[in-house]
Enzyme design. Structure first.
Site, PDB file in Angstrom:
ATOM      1  N   ARG A  26       0.619  -1.276   0.123  1.00 51.81           N
ATOM      2  CA  ARG A  26      -0.017  -0.155   0.099  1.00 51.81           C
ATOM      3  C   ARG A  26       0.696   1.317   0.360  1.00 51.81           C
ATOM      4  O   ARG A  26       0.168   2.065  -0.699  1.00 51.81           O
ATOM      5  CB  ARG A  26      -1.286   0.351   1.217  1.00 51.81           C
ATOM      6  N   GLN A 167      -9.773  -7.271  -0.664  1.00 47.23           N
ATOM      7  CA  GLN A 167      -8.544  -6.305  -1.559  1.00 47.23           C
ATOM      8  C   GLN A 167      -9.482  -6.086  -2.689  1.00 47.23           C
ATOM      9  O   GLN A 167      -8.719  -4.616  -3.240  1.00 47.23           O
ATOM     10  CB  GLN A 167      -7.660  -7.502  -2.509  1.00 47.23           C
ATOM     11  N   ASP A 309      -4.936 -14.929   6.404  1.00 44.58           N
ATOM     12  CA  ASP A 309      -4.065 -15.893   5.640  1.00 44.58           C
ATOM     13  C   ASP A 309      -3.840 -16.810   7.158  1.00 44.58           C
ATOM     14  O   ASP A 309      -2.646 -17.236   6.992  1.00 44.58           O
ATOM     15  CB  ASP A 309      -2.748 -14.737   5.932  1.00 44.58           C
ATOM     16  N   ARG A 340      -6.937 -22.839  -0.006  1.00 45.93           N
ATOM     17  CA  ARG A 340      -6.249 -23.258   1.234  1.00 45.93           C
ATOM     18  C   ARG A 340      -6.975 -24.323   1.975  1.00 45.93           C
ATOM     19  O   ARG A 340      -5.756 -25.115   2.764  1.00 45.93           O
ATOM     20  CB  ARG A 340      -5.456 -21.717   2.056  1.00 45.93           C
TER      21      ARG A 340
END
Length: 423
Positions: A26, A167, A309, A340
């Protein structure tokens, strides 16, 4: 590259957390969009963040890259059309953010990446951009990269579903100050991974851009304005530190990690609560964390909706804990570098772990042994399996060097902190 990991007797010492990947992305992009010259200090240089930094140069920014800082000359919201297709490697963050940013350049911009990146869903974002006057579409008409973006960002009102990727929201917000008119963005449904949007807003404020955020309504209003240059120090990364914290929790340890801001916006600081609830001693003082592990953990139930995550890390902890660990709230983790949930289930099963793959997570019964696993070219899986290797030994990880995506110094740091480890 394959990596072999043997059991470690102890983890001890003091280490600095690596710089935040999310904040580095960012900061690079806001500095490039800004008016004036910004100095981004202590950035993370990894495969992912370099995809963003190199893209800034492709859009016309001048970058002076040094070991401990990058000096970035901003383009004041007027990027040049890149001379070539931009290869973003495996960086989903770069892809999502630049899809909106590319609309500020004249002409057409093409964004693509490696095989994994070309599987990432983008249709929700391109659909949300359309009412704002942004034309962005998939070359294969499947809602996935390569993505072509035509110049032009008029502004207006739009909405986006909040249950796939935060995002997408950050992408629209970061480009919105340079739209021709005000931008009003409404998030519909379940708003996942809010801390990542909080990070975006935190940094936009530091670069002197104001966003009106109605939290109860999940709506954002951005007036036309300009990012101002900024000297900014990147804080430590709780996501990368989670592997150090988890390893220390799983075996005998006395580990101090510096440069972890105690009031950080990062959602992955939740790892501290998780290992504490699993039975590890955690002490937080100023901007450092001390972990004292006894090598014994108990299973827990945990919702990772705002910290997806952490899924591979917590799955590894669950495999090493006594009893059951149930991970929920991470259906969106199926749209990361890999699915995942599924890849964790497949690879942990190879190590003798009894588990159930659920729609939004995993139920894991503790008990794990050595074996051979694949990273699936996912950096977070590779580092999570490394942790298991430190506990049980005899772990071989295929394609392990993918840790370069987010934590290039990971194996070297682990070697320095561990004793009795024959990696």
């Amino acid at each position: 590259m394959e990596l072999r990991v043997q059991a470690a007797d102890k983890i001890e010492g003091t280490v600095n957390a690596p710089p935040s990947k999310s904040y580095t992305h960012r900061a690079f992009i806001m500095a490039f969009l800004a008016e004036g010259v910004s100095k981004i200090k202590d950035p993370l240089y990894s495969d992912d963040t370099l995809a963003s930094l190199n893209s800034c140069q492709a859009f016309g920014s001048h970058v002076n890259q040094q070991n401990n800082y990058s000096e970035i000359t901003g383009i004041n919201g007027k990027p040049k059309t890149p001379e070539n297709v931009l290869d973003l490697k495996n960086s989903g963050t770069t892809l999502r953010i630049l899809t909106s940013v590319a609309s500020l350049a004249e002409g057409y911009t093409v964004l693509t990446g490696d095989k994994s990146l070309r599987t990432r869903p983008m249709q929700y974002l391109t659909d949300a951009l359309l009412p704002l006057g942004v034309s962005a579409f998939s070359t294969r008409n499947n809602g996935k990269p390569p993505i072509i973006i035509k110049g032009g960002f008029k502004g207006g009102e739009t909405y986006i579903n909040g249950n796939v990727s935060s995002q997408f929201i950050s992408s629209i917000l970061m480009a919105a100050p340079y739209a021709e008119n005000c931008v009003d963005l409404k998030v519909k449904g379940n708003f996942i991974s809010k801390p990542y949007v909080d990070m975006t807003l935190d940094l936009m404020e530091k670069f002197r851009v104001n966003v009106d955020y109605e939290r109860t309504e999940n709506s954002f209003h951005v007036e036309p304005q300009t990012y101002r240059s900024k000297d900014y120090i990147v804080e430590g990364d709780y996501s990368s530190a989670s592997y150090l914290i988890a390893a220390a929790a799983a075996i005998d340890s006395n580990l101090t990690i510096k440069n972890l801001v105690h009031d950080s916006k990062q959602g992955d600081k939740f790892i501290l609560d998780i290992v504490k609830h699993m039975g590890c001693e955690v002490k937080v003082k100023n901007n450092e964390v001390k972990i004292v592990g006894q090598g014994s953990l108990k299973g827990i139930e945990v919702n990772l909706q705002n910290a997806p995550d952490l899924l591979p890390t917590v799955a590894a902890l669950g495999a090493m804990a006594e009893g059951k660990t149930k991970i929920t709230g991470v259906e969106h983790a199926r749209f990361k570098e890999t699915d995942r949930i599924h890849t964790c289930a497949v690879e942990l099963s190879k190590l003798g772990v009894l588990l159930t793959e659920n729609k939004d997570g995993l139920t894991i019964t503790g008990g794990v042994h050595g074996g051979v696993v694949k990273s699936h070219m996912d950096h977070r899986l590779a580092m999570a399996f490394y942790i298991i290797g430190l506990k049980v030994g005899n772990i071989k990880i295929d394609n392990a060097s993918v840790y370069n995506v987010s934590f290039p110094d990971f194996p070297n740091i682990m070697k320095k902190l561990t004793t009795g480890n024959g990696t």
